[in-house]
Design an enzyme around this catalytic site. Structure first.
Site, short mmCIF file in Angstrom:
data_model
loop_
_atom_site.label_atom_id
_atom_site.label_comp_id
_atom_site.label_asym_id
_atom_site.label_seq_id
_atom_site.Cartn_x
_atom_site.Cartn_y
_atom_site.Cartn_z
N SER A 336 0.80 -1.22 0.00
CA SER A 336 0.00 0.00 0.00
C SER A 336 0.83 1.27 0.00
O SER A 336 1.88 1.34 0.65
CB SER A 336 -0.92 0.02 1.23
OG SER A 336 -1.77 -1.10 1.24
N HIS A 434 -7.47 -0.73 5.88
CA HIS A 434 -7.00 -2.10 6.07
C HIS A 434 -7.12 -2.55 7.53
O HIS A 434 -7.42 -3.73 7.80
CB HIS A 434 -5.56 -2.24 5.59
CG HIS A 434 -5.42 -2.21 4.09
ND1 HIS A 434 -5.85 -3.24 3.29
CD2 HIS A 434 -4.91 -1.27 3.26
CE1 HIS A 434 -5.61 -2.94 2.02
NE2 HIS A 434 -5.05 -1.76 1.97
#
Length: 504
Positions: A336, A434
């Site tokens: 990410s 997340h």
């Protein structure tokens, strides 16, 4: 007297941008001055709004007739959609404000029922429940019926998704200070959450054989790592890659949220090996080389679905798909970006310089190394030089500066992700996403994104959020309820270094 052509153009209930040419031509032929024409135009928009709203937004049926009232004509919904789409941006904002203010909840009725509910508290339960049901019904805004009917005509759901995008723009730009706009946004979000519930979504795998229109939209919507050309796109849907999207029957051919996955031997620590290497473009997949699934990009495509949970469900569905295809696969992780880290760091450096607290951020030895690497003779000059290096990404072109800054930036980035909070949750939006899903903040990666965008946004650092499938439910609950972040030893070690060295 106003020319008949001008009168006709201004009185049309679907007046809009497309009619301006007609009006201007009529004005020219009639000899009406442009100043007078403009005042007619403004009044025409306002009267057109009032006329269309009065026509299509029906009064809320009485409680007794709520299930017996005939539905409005489909043409009302179509006329509303046509009129709205004909408006320019500014007029749309005004139209939404008027819709939310004048056709919302009947506050007088709600107040009367609220008083009645208080008066019935000593009555029998059946009476209380009936009054509560009446009160609940009266809290429906008038425009909710219209929204429901629009959703049933062809293209209506997509229209409402785009309508909410406009409402969100009004709120973010503060074009209107009316609190009714927020109520309209809440009503739309609630309806869209129902219409786009996970049970009504279809999971589609996108391949090179998918329709060209879908592939083009996948390319256009990619928000994390822009697609450079068709060869790049072919790579991202080819061997050792998977691309999935949620679609909805009411919006055919329109991906709602898109997830790109890389199939690798180990958990990737850089994005270059995923999006910039084309060696496997024509390769045959070797199952023995596939041990991990790396979620390297997830993009929402519809601004109007902001806040409607889709991405987390998509990841869970994709995990099940991959487990079915590769039963031996046990490693699931994101790779990410860290948007906002560089701007946060520049803000911190500016604050420390202003307050004269440079010693609270870096160790004495680290400041000496920065001063030598930047040829700064004073500490304040070193802070400013460091700010400039971060803002221009110049440090990335020097091996010496990169070596000096690596431990500093990694430590600060770990704190930004783990320690910087908003209402108790992670400040960084990607981290928050997340962590809500139950992932563990697993590994920070140096030089993970060396693209100009990656260096500018996060000093080239990326992070793996690891999905340990047996722990995601527990981790999600701990984060959402107790704001606890699950993190690896590497991340916690960097956070500990920050706490020993720096004072915010």
């Amino acid at each position: 007297m106003l020319h008949r052509a001008v009168k006709w153009a201004l009185s049309s209930s679907v007046w809009g941008c497309r009619h301006q040419t007609v009006i201007k031509a009529a004005v020219r032929d009639s000899g009406v001055g442009i100043g007078r024409w403009y005042s007619f135009q403004v009044r025409g928009v306002a009267s057109g709004m009032e006329e269309i709203l009065a026509k299509v937004v029906a009064p809320l049926p009485t409680y007794e007739t709520r299930e017996k009232s005939p539905p409005p004509r489909e043409s009302n919904s179509l006329e509303f959609m046509h009129f709205y789409n004909s408006l320019n941006k500014e007029d749309k904002h005004g139209f939404l404000t008027k819709l939310s203010q004048d056709f919302g909840v009947d506050h007088k009725s709600v107040s009367e029922l609220a008083v009645k509910l208080l008066d019935t508290q000593l009555r029998d339960l059946a009476t209380i429940l009936q009054v509560e049901d009446r009160l609940r019904y009266s809290l429906n805004p008038r425009y909710k019926q219209l929204l429901n009917h629009i959703s049933r005509v062809e293209g209506g759901v997509k229209f409402l998704v785009d309508l909410r995008a406009d409402v969100l723009e009004v709120i973010s730009s503060k074009t209107s200070e009316s609190p009714h706009i927020r109520d309209l946004n809440g009503t739309l979000k609630s309806l869209l959450s129902e219409w786009f519930s996970v049970g009504l979504l279809r999971l589609e795998r996108i391949t090179w054989q998918s329709p060209c229109e879908i592939l083009q939209k996948i390319s256009q919507y990619e928000a994390v790592h822009p697609v450079r050309n068709w060869t790049d796109l072919k790579r991202r849907v080819g061997p050792y890659r998977r691309c999935y999207a949620f679609t909805h029957a009411a919006m055919p051919g329109e991906p709602l949220v898109v997830l790109h996955v890389a199939l690798t031997e180990d958990i990737s620590d850089n994005i270059q090996s995923i999006v910039r290497e084309f060696g496997s473009l024509h390769a045959e997949e070797d199952v023995n080389k596939i041990n991990a699934a790396i979620f390297y990009s997830i993009s929402s495509t519809q601004a109007g679905l902001q806040g409607v949970e889709l991405g987390n469900y998509l990841i869970k569905r994709v995990v099940r798909e991959l487990q079915s295809e590769f039963p031996h696969m046990a490693q699931f992780s994101s790779l990410s970006p860290i948007p906002g880290f560089s701007s946060w760091l520049q803000s911190v450096l500016g604050q420390y310089r202003k307050e004269g607290r440079s010693a609270d951020l870096l160790s004495e030895q680290e400041w000496k190394e920065v001063e030598e690497a930047t040829n700064s003779v004073q500490r304040t000059l070193a802070i400013e030089a460091l700010r400039k290096l971060i803002s221009t990404s110049e440090w990335n072109h020097s091996q010496r500066l990169s070596r000096v800054l690596e431990p500093i930036l990694m430590r600060l980035c770990a704190w930004y992700l783990y320690g910087e909070k908003r209402r108790g949750y992670a400040l960084n939006p990607v981290a928050n996403f997340h962590l809500q899903n139950g992932a563990t903040m697993w590994r920070l990666n140096w030089h993970a994104d060396t693209s100009p965008r990656g260096v500018a946004n996060s000093c080239g650092i990326m992070v793996n959020y690891r999905y340990f499938l047996n722990e995601t439910s527990k981790n999600s609950a701990l984060y959402l309820q107790n704001k606890a972040i699950m993190a690896s030893e590497q991340v916690l070690g960097l956070v500990s270094q920050f706490q020993k060295t720096s004072k915010l």
